[in-house]
Write an enzyme that holds these catalytic residues in place. Structure first.
Site, PDB file in Angstrom:
ATOM      1  N   ASN A 180      -7.186   0.417  -7.137  1.00  0.00           N
ATOM      2  CA  ASN A 180      -7.233   1.818  -6.705  1.00  0.00           C
ATOM      3  C   ASN A 180      -6.940   2.732  -7.899  1.00  0.00           C
ATOM      4  OD1 ASN A 180      -4.255   2.431  -6.751  1.00  0.00           O
ATOM      5  ND2 ASN A 180      -4.266   0.693  -5.336  1.00  0.00           N
ATOM      6  N   GLY A 228       9.178   3.477  -2.743  1.00  0.00           N
ATOM      7  CA  GLY A 228       7.859   2.830  -2.802  1.00  0.00           C
ATOM      8  C   GLY A 228       6.832   3.826  -3.308  1.00  0.00           C
ATOM      9  N   ALA A 267       4.458   2.848  -5.395  1.00  0.00           N
ATOM     10  CA  ALA A 267       3.241   2.099  -5.736  1.00  0.00           C
ATOM     11  C   ALA A 267       2.146   2.365  -4.716  1.00  0.00           C
ATOM     12  CB  ALA A 267       3.558   0.602  -5.780  1.00  0.00           C
ATOM     13  N   ASP A 282      -4.041  -2.292   0.901  1.00  0.00           N
ATOM     14  CA  ASP A 282      -3.799  -2.694   2.291  1.00  0.00           C
ATOM     15  C   ASP A 282      -4.440  -4.041   2.601  1.00  0.00           C
ATOM     16  OD1 ASP A 282      -2.318  -0.462   2.946  1.00  0.00           O
ATOM     17  OD2 ASP A 282      -4.117   0.739   3.303  1.00  0.00           O
ATOM     18  N   PRO A 291       1.126  -7.718   2.903  1.00  0.00           N
ATOM     19  CA  PRO A 291       2.425  -7.366   3.500  1.00  0.00           C
ATOM     20  C   PRO A 291       2.723  -5.889   3.244  1.00  0.00           C
ATOM     21  CG  PRO A 291       2.726  -8.596   1.454  1.00  0.00           C
ATOM     22  CD  PRO A 291       1.257  -8.614   1.759  1.00  0.00           C
ATOM     23  N   ASP A 292       3.322  -5.207   4.219  1.00  0.00           N
ATOM     24  CA  ASP A 292       3.735  -3.816   3.996  1.00  0.00           C
ATOM     25  C   ASP A 292       5.140  -3.843   3.398  1.00  0.00           C
ATOM     26  OD1 ASP A 292       4.771  -1.170   4.230  1.00  0.00           O
ATOM     27  OD2 ASP A 292       3.091  -0.730   5.561  1.00  0.00           O
ATOM     28  N   PHE A 308       5.874   6.999   0.025  1.00  0.00           N
ATOM     29  CA  PHE A 308       4.898   8.036  -0.304  1.00  0.00           C
ATOM     30  C   PHE A 308       3.773   7.964   0.704  1.00  0.00           C
ATOM     31  CE2 PHE A 308       7.207   8.459  -4.101  1.00  0.00           C
ATOM     32  CZ  PHE A 308       6.810   9.650  -4.688  1.00  0.00           C
ATOM     33  N   LYS A 319       4.027   7.980   9.702  1.00  0.00           N
ATOM     34  CA  LYS A 319       4.338   6.883   8.771  1.00  0.00           C
ATOM     35  C   LYS A 319       5.849   6.684   8.643  1.00  0.00           C
ATOM     36  CE  LYS A 319       0.930   6.443   6.084  1.00  0.00           C
ATOM     37  NZ  LYS A 319      -0.072   6.758   5.067  1.00  0.00           N
TER      38      LYS A 319
HETATM   39  O1  C5P Z   1       0.438   3.025   4.846  1.00  0.00           O
HETATM   40  P1  C5P Z   1       0.266   3.640   3.525  1.00  0.00           P
HETATM   41  O2  C5P Z   1      -0.363   2.723   2.508  1.00  0.00           O
HETATM   42  O3  C5P Z   1      -0.408   4.978   3.523  1.00  0.00           O
HETATM   43  O4  C5P Z   1       1.755   3.938   3.059  1.00  0.00           O
HETATM   44  C1  C5P Z   1       2.087   4.355   1.779  1.00  0.00           C
HETATM   45  C2  C5P Z   1       3.484   3.962   1.479  1.00  0.00           C
HETATM   46  O5  C5P Z   1       3.718   2.622   1.884  1.00  0.00           O
HETATM   47  C3  C5P Z   1       3.766   3.983  -0.008  1.00  0.00           C
HETATM   48  O6  C5P Z   1       5.126   4.301  -0.186  1.00  0.00           O
HETATM   49  C4  C5P Z   1       3.468   2.547  -0.429  1.00  0.00           C
HETATM   50  O7  C5P Z   1       4.208   2.178  -1.582  1.00  0.00           O
HETATM   51  C5  C5P Z   1       3.905   1.751   0.781  1.00  0.00           C
HETATM   52  N1  C5P Z   1       3.111   0.532   1.046  1.00  0.00           N
HETATM   53  C6  C5P Z   1       3.711  -0.696   0.864  1.00  0.00           C
HETATM   54  N2  C5P Z   1       3.000  -1.839   1.135  1.00  0.00           N
HETATM   55  C7  C5P Z   1       1.734  -1.790   1.585  1.00  0.00           C
HETATM   56  C8  C5P Z   1       1.110  -0.543   1.771  1.00  0.00           C
HETATM   57  C9  C5P Z   1       1.837   0.605   1.481  1.00  0.00           C
HETATM   58  O8  C5P Z   1       4.862  -0.747   0.457  1.00  0.00           O
HETATM   59  N3  C5P Z   1       1.076  -2.916   1.827  1.00  0.00           N
END
Ligand code: C5P
Length: 396
Positions: free
Chosen positions: A206, A268, A270, A274, A302-303, A321, A335
């Protein structure tokens, strides 16, 4: 915003003082510069004046310069004096109290904190005379931004190369901010855009530059925090954090975060992909004759943010973020709730004016609070966020 007197002396590294000047200005400071005669052999007063937006000070004997603002006023005006680069000769003059030009005279009249970033050939650095001079300066409270080991302009390798610009900036900021409001706090910060392998040579990536995350790491460092910066690839030089971990994809970023816990704060920043390949190809994918379409099988990554927010070892503050292209505020709020973090910094990336830029238009969102921070430099966003974190810890 502070007032900084930057003294540039005559070494090959003098050109790097221009970058230091640019960064200090970017951090919102007023910077006035003195160039020694030697420095003017490497860089011009004109470039210094253009970058600083102030007159460049060069001589003790110019009646206009001395009448407008003399050497005594220059040091009285400043909150801190920084010498970049500091040559062996200038260090010797400082150590022995010589005052034969504007720079050395100003320093002799100075009572503010002084930082010096030495740069010279390794043999000059290691010479007993320089060693003794440095000991004198240290004993007098001069803060030394140690030179690095590396290849020098003269072709030799060893200690004596000017410290990295980021390190110099961090040291100046720390000197300007001596109370270190985040001292003793461990902060984990993720930055950069992850790369999810498609095959050994290709990835899903990205546009994240990592600048915002690195700026937060720098601001946290300046506030005295112990920082773990976990970074996906960027083109940036990392700030001198206690723990820098280079990762590539979401899975390795999560593993590094797990390793770095416990912490007081998680940020977070970064841009984590996804989706990653359900089954990355072991060999480079081939283009087959007659094939017009390639379907990739993706699975969720993983989130990391949600994982940390729901962790048994959850940091006291978890900040995410939200880069949104539509319905920014609603999506950012959703979120916050869904992931279980405390704060979200939301930005509208619909016009794609954020990625790679030095500015960011940010909204700060907590459960019961929304602030529009407007468009700020990423370093200013970082500073504000760190101020908020410090205020949070001091109020609980
Ligand atoms: O859900 P979204 O990607 O929009 O959320 C953004 C936030 O979630 C950012 O802080 C990003 O670092 C974190 N994030 C994460 N792991 C993922 C996707 C997003 O920590 N797989």
């Amino acid at each position: 915003m502070k007032k900084i007197l930057l003294i540039i002396t005559g070494g090959v590294a003098a050109f790097k003082a221009l970058e230091v000047l640019r960064q200090l200005k970017k951090n919102g400071h007023i910077v006035r510069c003195i160039l020694t005669a030697g420095a003017q052999e490497f860089i011009t007063p004109l470039s210094v004046a253009a970058l600083s937006g102030e007159q460049a000070y060069t001589t003790l004997w110019d009646t206009t310069q001395e009448a407008e603002i003399g050497h005594i006023q220059l040091v009285r005006w400043a909150d801190v004096v920084v010498v970049v680069p500091a040559t062996a000769n200038f260090i010797a003059k400082m150590a022995h109290g010589l005052a034969d030009d504007l720079a050395s005279t100003a320093l002799l009249a100075n009572i503010n904190p002084v930082l010096i970033a030495p740069a010279m050939n390794v043999r000059m650095w290691e010479h007993p005379a320089t060693y003794a001079n440095m000991a004198l300066l240290r004993a007098r409270g001069v803060q030394v931004i140690a030179p690095e080991v590396g290849e020098m302009a003269c072709g030799e390798v060893g200690e004596g190369r000017l410290a990295a610009v980021e390190g110099i900036i961090a040291a100046v900021q720390a000197a300007l901010n001596p109370d270190h409001p985040l001292k003793g706090k461990h902060m984990i910060i993720t930055a950069g855009g992850t790369r999810e392998a498609i095959d050994p040579v290709r990835f899903i990536g990205n546009h994240s530059s990592g600048k915002q995350g690195y700026a937060i790491a720098t601001a946290a460092l300046q506030a005295g925090a112990r920082v773990t910066l976990i970074s996906a690839p960027t083109g940036l030089t990392p700030p001198p954090v206690a723990n820098y971990v280079a990762v590539s994809d979401a899975a390795s970023m999560l593993a590094a975060v797990e390793q770095a816990l416990p912490a007081d704060v998680f940020i977070g920043a970064a841009a984590v992909a996804d989706w990653c390949m359900a089954d990355p190809a072991a060999q480079k994918l081939k283009k087959n004759d007659g094939q017009d379409v390639l379907t990739l099988n993706l699975r969720k990554t993983p989130d990391i943010l949600a994982h940390v927010a729901q962790h048994a070892n959850r940091p006291a503050l978890v900040v995410g973020f939200a880069a949104e292209t539509e319905n920014m505020l609603e999506n950012a709020r959703a979120k916050l709730v869904k992931k279980g973090c405390d704060w979200v910094l939301a930005n509208d990336v619909s016009a794609n004016q954020v990625f790679g830029q030095d500015t960011n238009a940010v909204h700060f969102i907590a459960y019961n609070l929304h602030e529009d921070w407007g468009t700020l430099l990423k370093m200013q966003v970082a500073q504000r966020l760190v101020d908020k974190i410090a205020a949070h810890f001091h109020s609980v």
